[in-house]
Design a protein around this motif. Structure first.
Motif, PDB file in Angstrom:
ATOM      1  N   PRO A 188       0.849  -1.204   0.000  1.00  0.00           N
ATOM      2  CA  PRO A 188       0.000   0.000   0.000  1.00  0.00           C
ATOM      3  C   PRO A 188       0.888   1.258   0.000  1.00  0.00           C
ATOM      4  O   PRO A 188       1.844   1.328   0.764  1.00  0.00           O
ATOM      5  N   HIS A 189       0.571   2.201  -0.909  1.00  0.00           N
ATOM      6  CA  HIS A 189       1.360   3.441  -0.999  1.00  0.00           C
ATOM      7  C   HIS A 189       0.589   4.576  -0.342  1.00  0.00           C
ATOM      8  O   HIS A 189      -0.602   4.741  -0.617  1.00  0.00           O
ATOM      9  N   PHE A 190       1.297   5.369   0.450  1.00  0.00           N
ATOM     10  CA  PHE A 190       0.683   6.560   1.030  1.00  0.00           C
ATOM     11  C   PHE A 190       0.384   7.540  -0.103  1.00  0.00           C
ATOM     12  O   PHE A 190       1.277   7.852  -0.890  1.00  0.00           O
ATOM     13  N   VAL A 191      -0.861   8.003  -0.209  1.00  0.00           N
ATOM     14  CA  VAL A 191      -1.206   8.925  -1.305  1.00  0.00           C
ATOM     15  C   VAL A 191      -1.635  10.302  -0.812  1.00  0.00           C
ATOM     16  O   VAL A 191      -1.813  11.212  -1.620  1.00  0.00           O
ATOM     17  N   GLY A 192      -1.791  10.460   0.504  1.00  0.00           N
ATOM     18  CA  GLY A 192      -2.120  11.789   1.020  1.00  0.00           C
ATOM     19  C   GLY A 192      -2.935  11.698   2.295  1.00  0.00           C
ATOM     20  O   GLY A 192      -3.369  10.621   2.711  1.00  0.00           O
ATOM     21  N   LYS A 193      -3.099  12.878   2.883  1.00  0.00           N
ATOM     22  CA  LYS A 193      -3.941  12.984   4.076  1.00  0.00           C
ATOM     23  C   LYS A 193      -5.403  12.960   3.637  1.00  0.00           C
ATOM     24  O   LYS A 193      -5.760  13.551   2.607  1.00  0.00           O
ATOM     25  N   LYS A 194      -6.200  12.317   4.439  1.00  0.00           N
ATOM     26  CA  LYS A 194      -7.627  12.185   4.115  1.00  0.00           C
ATOM     27  C   LYS A 194      -8.273  13.546   3.804  1.00  0.00           C
ATOM     28  O   LYS A 194      -8.938  13.701   2.793  1.00  0.00           O
ATOM     29  N   GLU A 195      -8.036  14.540   4.698  1.00  0.00           N
ATOM     30  CA  GLU A 195      -8.693  15.851   4.488  1.00  0.00           C
ATOM     31  C   GLU A 195      -8.282  16.472   3.157  1.00  0.00           C
ATOM     32  O   GLU A 195      -9.096  17.090   2.480  1.00  0.00           O
ATOM     33  N   GLU A 196      -6.999  16.311   2.810  1.00  0.00           N
ATOM     34  CA  GLU A 196      -6.517  16.910   1.553  1.00  0.00           C
ATOM     35  C   GLU A 196      -7.190  16.250   0.350  1.00  0.00           C
ATOM     36  O   GLU A 196      -7.581  16.918  -0.599  1.00  0.00           O
ATOM     37  N   LEU A 197      -7.309  14.937   0.424  1.00  0.00           N
ATOM     38  CA  LEU A 197      -7.900  14.217  -0.711  1.00  0.00           C
ATOM     39  C   LEU A 197      -9.400  14.493  -0.817  1.00  0.00           C
ATOM     40  O   LEU A 197      -9.952  14.532  -1.921  1.00  0.00           O
ATOM     41  N   ILE A 198     -10.039  14.705   0.321  1.00  0.00           N
ATOM     42  CA  ILE A 198     -11.471  15.041   0.297  1.00  0.00           C
ATOM     43  C   ILE A 198     -11.647  16.415  -0.333  1.00  0.00           C
ATOM     44  O   ILE A 198     -12.494  16.624  -1.197  1.00  0.00           O
ATOM     45  N   GLU A 199     -10.795  17.336   0.089  1.00  0.00           N
ATOM     46  CA  GLU A 199     -10.835  18.709  -0.427  1.00  0.00           C
ATOM     47  C   GLU A 199     -10.602  18.722  -1.946  1.00  0.00           C
ATOM     48  O   GLU A 199     -11.292  19.398  -2.696  1.00  0.00           O
ATOM     49  N   ALA A 200      -9.617  17.938  -2.380  1.00  0.00           N
ATOM     50  CA  ALA A 200      -9.248  17.914  -3.811  1.00  0.00           C
ATOM     51  C   ALA A 200     -10.315  17.209  -4.658  1.00  0.00           C
ATOM     52  O   ALA A 200     -10.445  17.487  -5.839  1.00  0.00           O
ATOM     53  N   LYS A 201     -11.064  16.284  -4.074  1.00  0.00           N
ATOM     54  CA  LYS A 201     -12.075  15.440  -4.760  1.00  0.00           C
ATOM     55  C   LYS A 201     -11.448  14.468  -5.767  1.00  0.00           C
ATOM     56  O   LYS A 201     -11.786  13.308  -5.805  1.00  0.00           O
ATOM     57  N   ARG A 202     -10.572  14.961  -6.633  1.00  0.00           N
ATOM     58  CA  ARG A 202      -9.889  14.097  -7.617  1.00  0.00           C
ATOM     59  C   ARG A 202      -8.390  14.346  -7.466  1.00  0.00           C
ATOM     60  O   ARG A 202      -7.963  15.504  -7.498  1.00  0.00           O
ATOM     61  N   SER A 203      -7.628  13.291  -7.347  1.00  0.00           N
ATOM     62  CA  SER A 203      -6.180  13.447  -7.189  1.00  0.00           C
ATOM     63  C   SER A 203      -5.473  12.457  -8.106  1.00  0.00           C
ATOM     64  O   SER A 203      -5.818  11.278  -8.139  1.00  0.00           O
ATOM     65  N   PHE A 204      -4.488  12.967  -8.809  1.00  0.00           N
ATOM     66  CA  PHE A 204      -3.713  12.145  -9.744  1.00  0.00           C
ATOM     67  C   PHE A 204      -2.435  11.707  -9.049  1.00  0.00           C
ATOM     68  O   PHE A 204      -1.759  12.514  -8.425  1.00  0.00           O
ATOM     69  N   ARG A 205      -2.105  10.423  -9.123  1.00  0.00           N
ATOM     70  CA  ARG A 205      -0.854   9.928  -8.538  1.00  0.00           C
ATOM     71  C   ARG A 205      -0.235   8.912  -9.492  1.00  0.00           C
ATOM     72  O   ARG A 205      -0.957   8.236 -10.237  1.00  0.00           O
ATOM     73  N   THR A 206       1.085   8.804  -9.444  1.00  0.00           N
ATOM     74  CA  THR A 206       1.767   7.743 -10.193  1.00  0.00           C
ATOM     75  C   THR A 206       2.375   6.785  -9.181  1.00  0.00           C
ATOM     76  O   THR A 206       3.201   7.191  -8.362  1.00  0.00           O
ATOM     77  N   LEU A 207       1.918   5.546  -9.208  1.00  0.00           N
ATOM     78  CA  LEU A 207       2.385   4.533  -8.253  1.00  0.00           C
ATOM     79  C   LEU A 207       2.999   3.383  -9.037  1.00  0.00           C
ATOM     80  O   LEU A 207       2.346   2.809  -9.915  1.00  0.00           O
ATOM     81  N   GLU A 208       4.234   3.078  -8.743  1.00  0.00           N
ATOM     82  CA  GLU A 208       4.934   1.980  -9.435  1.00  0.00           C
ATOM     83  C   GLU A 208       4.835   2.150 -10.953  1.00  0.00           C
ATOM     84  O   GLU A 208       4.631   1.182 -11.686  1.00  0.00           O
ATOM     85  N   GLY A 209       4.903   3.393 -11.400  1.00  0.00           N
ATOM     86  CA  GLY A 209       4.870   3.672 -12.839  1.00  0.00           C
ATOM     87  C   GLY A 209       3.475   3.668 -13.437  1.00  0.00           C
ATOM     88  O   GLY A 209       3.320   3.815 -14.646  1.00  0.00           O
ATOM     89  N   ARG A 210       2.457   3.522 -12.604  1.00  0.00           N
ATOM     90  CA  ARG A 210       1.073   3.457 -13.105  1.00  0.00           C
ATOM     91  C   ARG A 210       0.349   4.747 -12.718  1.00  0.00           C
ATOM     92  O   ARG A 210       0.443   5.179 -11.577  1.00  0.00           O
ATOM     93  N   ASP A 211      -0.386   5.333 -13.676  1.00  0.00           N
ATOM     94  CA  ASP A 211      -1.092   6.588 -13.406  1.00  0.00           C
ATOM     95  C   ASP A 211      -2.507   6.287 -12.914  1.00  0.00           C
ATOM     96  O   ASP A 211      -3.287   5.625 -13.605  1.00  0.00           O
ATOM     97  N   ILE A 212      -2.779   6.807 -11.736  1.00  0.00           N
ATOM     98  CA  ILE A 212      -3.995   6.452 -10.997  1.00  0.00           C
ATOM     99  C   ILE A 212      -4.775   7.724 -10.667  1.00  0.00           C
ATOM    100  O   ILE A 212      -4.166   8.756 -10.384  1.00  0.00           O
TER     101      ILE A 212
END
Ligand code: FES
Length: 159
Positions: A19-43
């Motif tokens: 499991p990869h840390f992707v952010g704080k819950k409040e930040e992700l709720i605020e952002a609604k949509r968040s782009f991350r690259t994990l192990e070379g995969r765009d999520i």
């Protein structure tokens, strides 16, 4: 599919199951949509109606960016609608949904049908206000995988 396709699949490392840390819950709720690259995969991580979802970022149809897609409930399933050609993808399972008539019915009416899982969905967990995503470990080919590969990158640039 040709030998080069299979070689490319073999060379791609399988997901680690970490499991990869992707952010704080409040930040992700605020952002609604968040782009991350994990192990070379765009999520894409989505927070909608108090639930987190993580999906492959590029639409299985032609690599459209799902980030700005509307979310609607269709046939009892929350779906993201790809902005490019309006394909509907269920957020929980990654199913492709489409509306059609069944010509074998006496009075065919348009209904929603599922094409099965087309978009890879990843697992989101929360712990003490931190949010983690673990990449799907399903080893079956899922159509959205194409747009995460080198060849798919070129194609999705045209979408
Ligand atoms: Fe998503 Fe066509 S509907 S790229």
């Amino acid at each position: 599919r040709g030998a080069s396709f299979h070689r490319a699949m073999e060379e791609k490392m399988p997901p680690t199951g970490v499991p990869h840390f992707v952010g704080k819950k409040e930040e992700l709720i605020e952002a609604k949509r968040s782009f991350r690259t994990l192990e070379g995969r765009d999520i894409l991580i989505i927070h909608h109606q108090s639930v987190f979802y993580a999906v492959d970022s590029y639409c299985y149809h032609a690599g459209g960016q799902l980030q700005n897609g509307d979310i609607e409930e269709i046939a009892g399933k929350l779906c993201i609608i790809c902005p490019n050609h309006k394909y509907k993808i269920s957020l929980a399972e990654g199913e492709g949904l489409y509306k059609a008539r069944d010509p074998t019915e006496e009075k065919p009416v348009r209904r929603w049908y599922s094409k099965g899982v087309k978009q890879r969905i990843h697992t989101v967990t929360e712990s003490n206000g931190d949010v983690y995503v673990m990449l799907s470990q399903c080893s079956n080919w899922i159509e959205s995988d194409f747009f995460q590969g080198e060849k798919g990158k070129v194609e999705r640039a045209k979408a």
